[in-house]
Design an enzyme around this catalytic site. Structure first.
Site, short mmCIF file in Angstrom:
data_model
loop_
_atom_site.label_atom_id
_atom_site.label_comp_id
_atom_site.label_asym_id
_atom_site.label_seq_id
_atom_site.Cartn_x
_atom_site.Cartn_y
_atom_site.Cartn_z
CE LYS A 42 13.83 5.51 -15.25
NZ LYS A 42 15.12 4.87 -15.33
CE1 TYR A 278 1.57 -12.00 -41.94
CE2 TYR A 278 1.56 -10.85 -39.83
CZ TYR A 278 1.46 -10.83 -41.21
OH TYR A 278 1.25 -9.65 -41.84
C1 LIG Z 1 17.97 6.23 -11.40
C2 LIG Z 1 16.63 5.71 -11.05
N1 LIG Z 1 16.03 6.12 -9.92
C3 LIG Z 1 14.81 5.66 -9.58
C4 LIG Z 1 14.12 4.77 -10.36
C5 LIG Z 1 12.76 4.31 -9.92
O1 LIG Z 1 12.71 2.95 -9.70
P1 LIG Z 1 11.33 2.24 -9.39
O2 LIG Z 1 10.51 2.40 -10.62
O3 LIG Z 1 11.67 0.84 -9.10
O4 LIG Z 1 10.74 2.98 -8.25
C6 LIG Z 1 14.72 4.30 -11.53
C7 LIG Z 1 14.02 3.32 -12.37
O5 LIG Z 1 14.47 2.70 -13.26
C8 LIG Z 1 16.00 4.78 -11.88
O6 LIG Z 1 16.63 4.36 -13.00
#
Ligand SMILES: Cc1ncc(COP(=O)(O)O)c(C=O)c1O
Length: 385
Positions: A42, A278
């Site tokens: 994601k 800046y």
């Molecule tokens: C629902 C869910 N599952 C799994 C993960 C994976 O976590 P990690 O990146 O700590 O492995 C995330 C990360 O934010 C998440 O939101």
């Protein structure tokens, strides 16, 4: 390793190291044993590039992808990825038909979503695959265990909706060496699964493990683990590494996948006592040679790095002077002879015997490595090296 010819590329770019990614996948596969591995890709694969990482994950034999949105899932389908894709975020009701059509799995925690998916499935004469998310103590997405009955009643009446999985997510597994809260959540999850089973639902997939859980707690694996940050070669936190050592477990050997580079846009010498950038927050204490680098907070180079971070030029550290601008930083190259226009600059990654990690920048900027890499502007090209 194929070398990237920097002169062919734009003013900044991200390099994705395929061998490092494959190595990390193998480390997690070894750790997980029989349990499946879902690659969490994601948020543009934590800034690494959705399609680039999906391609590498597919090549390494991973058949489960976790995305945040319907759009990310559809983009993968449009590019021909036929892996099992789970939407981890919120599926808007208006997106139910698209999700079913594209055979995307949905994380469900609202009755409205379940109804919308059932209607889409009936219309298309195609099953809607869902994963119920259980609220075990994170108090983000999830169904409170005492509300599960309503979901099960609806599921019984709608055979077109297939309960493929049940999931949950840990709240406090990265930030501490204390395992009290993860164990409490794990217990809640097990109870919810028992409840489903005692109501006649055989749930094929159970998953609540993230990277830290996959590293530390085999009892959280069930039959699928959702791993994100670790696949990119970054540790979820220092505490995870410490916990690993405290438990006598051998730490995974993770290799950072991402390097971020740019090139010098201008070189200039300013006198002693000149202000830089800046707000005139930096004043030179000697005649100073500056390299102007076309990277700024728009690109995800956090403004908190003003006057504190360094970059690498010719394998040497060059301090950021003055504030990080929207599209530029100025770095001190006084002690680095021979720097020329368009020479490469490393913002994250190794050069010679020096390296800059996402963790170092995150700690300077007061954030975490996740945010540091995820916020790298998606418009910057990603190259696999
Ligand atoms: C629902 C869910 N599952 C799994 C993960 C994976 O976590 P990690 O990146 O700590 O492995 C995330 C990360 O934010 C998440 O939101």
């Amino acid at each position: 390793m194929a070398r990237v010819k920097t002169e062919k590329f734009p003013v900044q770019w991200v390099e994705i190291n395929r061998q490092a990614f494959f190595h990390n996948v193998q480390e997690f596969k070894n750790r997980l044993g029989q349990a499946g591995l879902l690659a969490v890709i994601k948020a543009n694969a934590y800034g690494h590039g959705l399609l680039e990482i999906a391609g590498l994950a597919a090549e390494s034999g991973i058949d489960w992808f976790g995305v945040h949105s319907l759009e990310e899932g559809l983009r993968l389908r449009q590019q021909g990825f036929n892996q099992k894709i789970l939407i981890l975020g919120y599926l808007p009701l208006s997106g139910a038909e698209e999700a079913v059509r594209a055979e995307l799995r949905s994380t469900v925690y609202n009755l409205e979503t379940l109804k919308a998916l059932a209607a889409a499935a009936r219309k298309q004469k195609k099953p809607a695959l869902v994963h119920l998310k259980i609220e075990t103590g994170t108090n983000r997405q999830g169904i409170a265990p005492n509300k599960l009955g309503g979901f099960l009643n609806l599921l019984k009446k709608t055979p077109e909706v297939v309960l493929e999985g049940v999931s949950s997510h840990f709240a406090n597994i990265e930030d501490t060496t204390d395992d009290y809260y993860p164990r409490y959540q794990l217990e809640n999850f097990k109870q919810a699964v028992n409840y489903l089973e005692s109501n006649g639902f055989k749930v094929p997939l159970r998953h609540m493990s993230c990277s830290a859980a996959a590293i530390l707690f085999p009892e959280t694996y069930f039959n699928l683990a959702r791993v994100g940050i670790g696949l990119y070669g970054l540790w979820p936190s220092k505490e995870t590494l410490v916990s690993c050592r405290l438990r006598g477990q051998s730490p995974l050997r993770l290799k950072p996948v991402l390097s971020w580079r740019a090139r010098v846009a201008q070189i200039k010498t300013v006198p002693r006592g000149a202000y830089i950038g800046y707000g005139c927050t930096y004043r030179t204490t000697r005649p100073t040679r500056l390299a102007i680098v076309p990277v700024g907070y728009y690109d995800g180079y956090d403004r908190g790095l003003s006057n504190s971070a360094y970059v690498l030029v010719k394998g040497k550290r060059a301090q950021v002077r003055g504030r990080v601008c929207m599209d530029f930083i100025m770095v001190d190259i006084t002690d680095i002879p021979g720097v020329k226009l368009e020479d490469p600059v490393t913002l994250i990654g190794a050069e010679g015997r020096e390296k800059i990690t996402a963790d170092q920048l995150a700690s300077l900027a007061g954030t975490i490595n996740y945010e540091m890499v995820t916020r790298i502007n998606p418009l910057i090209p990603r190259f696999i090296v």
